[in-house]
Design an enzyme around this catalytic site. Structure first.
Site, PDB file in Angstrom:
ATOM      1  CB  CYS A 109     -81.206  18.515 -57.551  1.00 28.79           C
ATOM      2  SG  CYS A 109     -79.735  18.021 -58.460  1.00 28.79           S
ATOM      3  CG  HIS A 239     -81.501  23.116 -59.089  1.00 31.76           C
ATOM      4  ND1 HIS A 239     -81.177  22.903 -57.773  1.00 31.76           N
ATOM      5  CD2 HIS A 239     -80.779  22.224 -59.806  1.00 31.76           C
ATOM      6  CE1 HIS A 239     -80.275  21.918 -57.696  1.00 31.76           C
ATOM      7  NE2 HIS A 239     -80.023  21.486 -58.917  1.00 31.76           N
ATOM      8  CD  GLU A 241     -83.050  25.332 -55.883  1.00 33.51           C
ATOM      9  OE1 GLU A 241     -84.084  24.774 -56.284  1.00 33.51           O
ATOM     10  OE2 GLU A 241     -81.910  24.889 -56.109  1.00 33.51           O
TER      11      GLU A 241
END
Lengths: 279, 996
Positions: A109, A239, A241
């Protein structure tokens, strides 16, 4: 036995450091250090001591000059005075040394935006300091938090996406994720080199799509993630994570899902690579 | 010589900002525009060489892939009108600040105090418009003239003058350090004039209390020793006005109320806060005994309860209504970053884990004339949503729960509730994390942003009604990044034990934060000349009360100061020692060597006697809607789904990052296509633990039109229903009350004060009646009591509104439940009784009625139900669970069905009804909003176990989830009275706000 060491840089508006470090640990890293940029600039923490650099999500400097622009500029100009040999060095030299040592960088990002604006991606001729692509305002004109299907390119040299069969499902959370290149030639080299490793698609991961909301920003060729020709530097808008456990999936209460989320494979691949190549 | 750097998008690049402006011009102002293009302008007012300017323009300011730059050369071509919008002098300019920082990296030196970079935006309109029309676009859309300036040029003008002139919005002024003495030995009229002209919001009685303080010979003798005269200084008067403001002192909640009910029974209530709110918590904590989970209530910036062995949970909800009415974007942005500082400044400090936000607006499609000075509801909507988006997203705090409530009366003042939760270690360096202290000799240190004129009189201005002369300086613009940097530093300083006490600078600025801190050790001495300023020209009183954002105040032990300051510098955060805490009994303020305020602590904090407020309750009688009998209710349900209070808010919610920090378990949207409305949020704050936080809220201002007692009771029950629906534990929950009222104090302007005050009393009574039996402590809250607009002719008062938030835990997040139907064949079960209670419902509102039969909460049966349901959920017996609120059973069924992607068949004859059987009709069973009801689906194989778990709590099977996409409801007579498919239902629900 030697330790696999990941570092996550935070500060000046980075927001995803905790979950990025958590993902590194789950993926198999022995250590995942969250380092504030102030600790790096002061020389307390040095990139040289780590194998895997995470530039993660957030709003560096509020994205006030365009996403990640101010930090890209800071990293190029800032000086670290306290170094082991006593000679001040530009912070950017630590980055270049890190990359040249064959280590791994993952930008997510805002971290992806930072990488392209510094020139670390796509780094077509190994030049990691000249910008050739960008990420700009979504076509819809708004920040979007929504989940997207990402079709993987199995022919890509990317270290992080090895073993992904068809694709992965991850959230995007950005206002500036539309991928553009400076010229058709750059785009052509990205495509022919299989560097556009993740593309927005429908749920079947069959074809890249330009349709909103499956493609949330209108990216050229539906590009969501990009790597350099070595495959060791990667950036993506979604994302990984944010999906390492099934309870993060938007429909986990109604679907049978494996324990691990789709995003974890990127961190596992990174840990495997480090163990095999960098210890 | 200042320079203008212009950054333009290359021709081939889509200008999505320009496209959005074009849409808004057409939509709001009904003007036709062919195209809008936009440019960024940086005005660099600094000593830079041409090479340095070039490097700045081509480097940090410009993205070479999509943009081009020019220096002192206009780039605009091919347009009819150009409008340039920048900030007024002194207004926070975040882009300008970041640009200035980038320049300083480039030139390898910090910018000098008189150097800066300013940002503005140039809009290029291609359209056939008159200059009046362009003016309308500029003032009606592009520019908020309170904080921004604009100029307009036609294309011809632009060519002739070679573009816009270079404008430097620098604040000019000199440090004067002027202190005035205020003569209070004047007539009563003059005293009131001093209060009004100075925006002090002090009443005559309060002015006279101050007057008599300065007549006390002992006070005068003490002042003489300090070199002060017998008249108060402006610093003192301003300081007292802040400390005694309704905003800071909560005078209405502390007042002595003479309450009379409808039967003439009279009661004297000494402080609503003590008699109801505090009493709830005191009683609950006693009842809980050694199971008491409250750690810090009411005394700090936020409430604290236990979470697990090693961590405590912090929560606070604030309002930021008045500033949002004037500048929706800045007001809301400041609202969110402001409430962030509350949990951060609680105990020794906490890490922020999520935000919540609830807005009350008038209809964004409102098309009647509005009083001058009121912004159109649509502009307020847009601005507030964007402000919270920037505040929350940029701070890296997920926005996990919220809602938007619509009522025409919120045109007078929008309500902007912002909440933030935090997590703190149970112990920090051996001391409980929620405790802190100050020792005399500790240093007063302020960290974060600098002080400007922003937000001066915010506390006193919000203690008055909004009027034509509301001060411009009351508006602030938040800067999430400066705050984030400060938090990054302070959370590390906390862990190293570098400060002993921390609090935030909010309303009233330093006068409030240091005033309260000084209360901990009984005194302080502070030098305002040491305070870092954004620009010169502030007088001491302005420095003391400025509400400039992003500042925290700390008590730092002298032996830790060097380490604190060194770390602050390393993290790029400005920290300044302003003085020290003492035990002198005095709030002692200096400007350089001169004493400018000398106020006894006791007078500041205890000098104000309680107000006396009359309250008289007389229940209103509203016209009753005629009962309707229909063969088919499908159209009514589709109509209800499209009501603003019910319809999907997805276009807003998707603009908020609800997943950052990785702990999102029940998201705002759920279901087969990720677009069904969740009841509450479940968050996993610690990624290697399965314990979760549950947060929910209830709000139903319309019920106040019948009885604010039941408004409060239903808001509370709605929050509880939402909380248990996702799996929240009813043995570990806490409430937060946020009251937003219209002025309830009897006066010439408010002849109906006694009625409004009675409404307030009744809402408080409801909280006491409901919270204590269910062991729900109130741990924090806030009141905002002057939500009226009055311009001398038109008065708009908001409906009395209580936002009730519930926070608690879920033992294991893997047991959380969502509201979408999960599979065909599941049994649909309705928990609770439906009653003849259409009063105040969305259904009646749709027909233009309020009615009188407001839903009433039976908290004892509700609690038994919620506890049993929790056990059933934890045992995995519940497939889906959805609360019944606005629109009743029909709306809840529709929402669960289209979210899950399954239709259903339901028989109204199986719905449990309580009351006079004559009122048991299809209409009532479908749309009544009776409290404490939940819609649950259960797998047939688990029905027996579910039935056993819920035994004795009042529930019935009402139907089954279907294997098609049709929702069918059979009426009491057995005939189908409602039938439609999921696509129709969902589209009716999604349509109204889809494009916003």
């Amino acid at each position: 036995m030697k330790q696999t060491r990941a570092i996550v840089i935070t500060g000046n508006g980075t927001n995803c450091e905790t979950e990025a470090a958590h993902a590194c640990r789950l993926g198999g890293f022995d250590e995942a250090k969250i380092a504030h940029i102030a600790e790096i600039l002061s020389g307390e923490v040095r990139l040289d001591d780590y194998h895997f650099l995470n530039l993660t999500g957030g709003f560096l400097d509020g994205d006030d000059l365009g996403s990640a622009k101010a930090q890209a500029h800071r990293l190029k100009y800032a000086t670290v005075y306290d170094t082991p040999n006593g000679a001040p060095e530009k912070l950017v030299e630590q980055f270049t040394r890190f990359i040249n040592a064959g280590k791994l960088v993952l930008g997510v990002c805002n971290g992806f935006q930072l990488m392209v604006k510094m020139g670390m991606l796509p780094a077509l001729d190994g030049n990691t300091l000249t910008q050739t692509v960008t990420l700009c305002h979504n076509d819809c004109g708004r920040f979007q938090d929504r989940w997207c299907y990402l079709k993987a390119d199995p022919a890509s040299p990317c270290v992080f996406t090895k073993g992904i069969e068809k694709g992965i499902y991850l959230p995007v959370r950005h206002g500036e994720g539309k991928f553009l290149t400076d010229s058709p030639a750059t785009l052509e080299r990205i495509e022919s080199g299989h560097l556009a490793v993740l593309k927005y698609s429908e749920a079947d991961y069959a074809e890249p799509t330009m349709e909103f909301p499956a493609n949330p920003n209108g990216s050229t060729n539906a590009i969501a993630g990009l790597c350099d020709p070595t495959g060791r530097l990667m950036g993506l808008m979604p994302h990984p994570e944010a999906f390492v456990h099934y309870t993060q999936h938007p429909r986990w209460t109604r679907e049978q899902l494996p324990e691990n989320g789709d995003g974890l494979i990127l961190y596992k691949n990174a840990a495997d690579f480090v163990r095999k190549n960098l210890l | 010589m200042p320079s203008r750097i212009e950054i333009a998008l290359k021709d081939s690049v889509r200008d999505s900002r320009g496209e959005r402006i074009k849409r808004e011009i057409e939509h709001f102002l009904h003007l036709k525009v062919k195209q809008v293009r936009t440019l960024d302008v940086f005005t660099v007012d600094a000593e830079l060489s041409r090479t340095e300017l070039e490097a700045a323009a081509s480097g940090p300011f410009c993205d070479p892939v999509i943009q081009s730059y020019s220096i002192d050369l206009p780039q605009a071509v091919g347009f009819d009108w150009a409008v340039e919008v920048g900030f007024r002098p002194g207004v926070t300019d975040n882009v300008g600040r970041t640009a200035g920082e980038a320049v300083s990296y480039l030139i390898q030196r910090p910018l000098a105090d008189n150097e800066a970079v300013y940002s503005s935006i140039q809009y290029l309109l291609s359209a056939d418009l008159s200059s009046e029309q362009v003016e309308k676009i500029a003032t009606g859309l592009l520019c908020n003239t309170l904080i921004q300036r604009y100029s307009i040029m036609s294309a011809a003008d632009f060519m002739a003058k070679r573009g816009f002139p270079t404008t430097v919005p620098k604040v000019t002024g000199e440090t004067k350090g002027q202190v005035r003495e205020m003569d209070l030995e004047v007539s009563d009229e003059e005293l009131l004039r001093i209060s009004k002209d100075g925006v002090l919001a002090l009443t005559l009685e309060e002015m006279k209390i101050i007057q008599s303080h300065y007549r006390d010979p002992q006070v005068l003798a003490e002042r003489k020793k300090q070199g002060l005269g017998s008249k108060p200084t402006d610093v003192e008067l301003e300081c007292l006005a802040q400390t005694w403001s309704e905003h800071c002192k909560h005078k209405i909640f502390s007042a002595t109320v003479q309450y009379e009910d409808e039967n003439g029974n009279k009661q004297e209530i000494k402080s609503l806060f003590k008699s109801y709110i505090q009493r709830v918590t005191k009683d609950v904590r006693e009842n809980l005994g050694d199971k008491d989970f409250c750690l810090s209530v009411f005394k700090d910036n936020a409430g604290v309860i236990t979470f697990d062995e090693n961590n405590s949970l912090v929560f606070k909800v604030e309002t930021h209504n008045s500033p949002s009415a004037l500048d929706p974007y800045g007001g809301a942005l400041t609202g969110i970053v402001g409430v962030n500082r509350d949990p951060f400044g609680t105990g020794q400090g906490s890490k922020l884990i999520f935000n919540t936000d609830v807005f009350c607006f008038a209809d964004p499609f409102y098309d009647k004339p509005l009083p001058s000075r009121l912004l159109h509801p649509r502009r307020i909507f847009e601005g507030v949503v964007e402000g919270v988006e920037h505040g929350g997203n940029k701070s890296g705090i997920p926005t996990v729960n919220g809602s938007i409530v619509f009522d025409e009366r919120f045109a007078g003042k929008p309500l902007v509730f912002c909440g933030t939760a935090g997590m703190m270690p149970a112990r920090v360096n051996g001391i409980p994390g929620h405790e802190k202290s100050i020792k005399p000799g500790d240093l007063i240190v302020m960290a974060g942003g600098r002080i400007g004129k922003d937000g001066i009189h915010g506390a006193t201005f919000s203690s008055e009604e909004l009027n034509e002369n509301s001060p411009v300086t009351a508006v602030q613009i938040g800067d999430p990044i400066t705050q984030k940097r400060m938090f990054d530093f302070l959370i590390r300083a906390r862990d190293k034990g570098l400060y002993r006490f921390i609090t935030d600078n909010g309303a009233g600025g330093l006068s409030s934060s240091i005033g309260e801190m000084a209360g901990e050790c009984n005194g302080c001495r502070m030098d305002l000349a040491k305070a870092p300023l954004k620009y010169p020209g502030l007088n001491p009183w302005e420095i003391l009360i400025s509400e400039a954002q992003e500042r925290m105040s700390m008590a730092v032990p002298p032996e830790k100061l060097d380490e604190f300051m060194a770390m602050s510098k390393r993290f790029g955060v400005e920290s300044t020692v302003l003085g020290e805490f003492t035990d002198s009994g005095t709030f002692h303020i200096q400007y350089g060597d001169a004493t400018v305020a000398w106020l006894p602590m006791e007078f500041m904090h205890e000098g104000l006697p309680p107000m006396q407020i009359p309250a008289k309750w007389q229940p209103p009688v509203n016209p009753e809607a005629p009962a309707q009998h229909k063969e088919d209710w499908t159209a009514d349900l589709l109509g209800l789904l499209g009501q603003l209070n019910i319809c999907s808010k997805e276009s807003v919610v998707r603009r908020y990052d609800h997943e950052v920090q990785g702990g999102s378990v029940v998201k705002p949207f759920t279901g087969v296509t990720n677009d069904g409305p969740s009841d509450a949020a479940v968050v996993r704050p610690i990624l290697d633990s399965y314990k979760g936080v549950v947060v929910s809220h209830g709000i139903c201002p319309r019920y106040s039109d019948i009885d604010a007692y039941h408004m409060a009771a239903n808001a509370l029950d709605e929050a509880l229903r939402n909380y248990v629906a996702v799996g929240g534990n009813p043995d570990h929950w806490a409430g937060l009350d946020n009251f937003c009222w219209c002025d309830p104090v009897l006066s010439e302007k408010t002849p109906d004060g006694p009625y409004k005050m009675a409404q307030l009393v009744r809402a408080n009574q409801a909280l006491l009646d409901l919270c204590v039996p269910i062991n729900l402590p109130l741990v924090s809250g806030k009141d905002s009591m002057k939500n009226d607009f009055y311009d001398g002719t038109t008065k708009i008062s908001i409906p009395p509104t209580l936002l009730f938030s519930v926070i608690g835990t879920i033992p294991d997040i893997r047991n959380a439940v969502t509201m979408d139907f999960k599979r065909a064949g599941d049994i649909i079960c309705l928990l609770g009784e439906t009653k003849d209670e259409l009063g105040g419902s969305e259904y009646l509102a749709m027909q233009g009625y309020t009615g009188n039969k407001v839903p009433k909460v039976n908290i004892t049966t509700a609690l038994a139900r919620y506890k049993a349901l929790h056990q059933a959920i934890m045992s995995g017996l519940v497939a889906s669970c959805h609360d019944l609120s606005d629109g009743g059973l029909a709306v809840a069924l529709a929402e669960s069905a289209f979210s899950g992607g399954f239709g259903c068949r339901v028989e109204l004859a199986n719905v449990r009804f309580e009351g006079d059987q004559r009122y048991k009709t299809d209409e009532l069973l479908l749309f009544s909003e009776s409290a404490s009801r939940l819609l649950v689906t259960v797998h047939p194989a688990q029905w027996a176990a579910f039935e056993e778990a819920m035994a004795g709590t009042g529930f019935s099977q009402i139907g089954q989830v279907a294997d098609n996409d049709i929702v069918t409801i059979a009426g009491l007579e057995g005939k189908t009275v409602l039938s439609t498919d999921l696509a129709q239902l969902k589209s009716a629900w999604q349509r109204p706000l889809k494009e916003l």
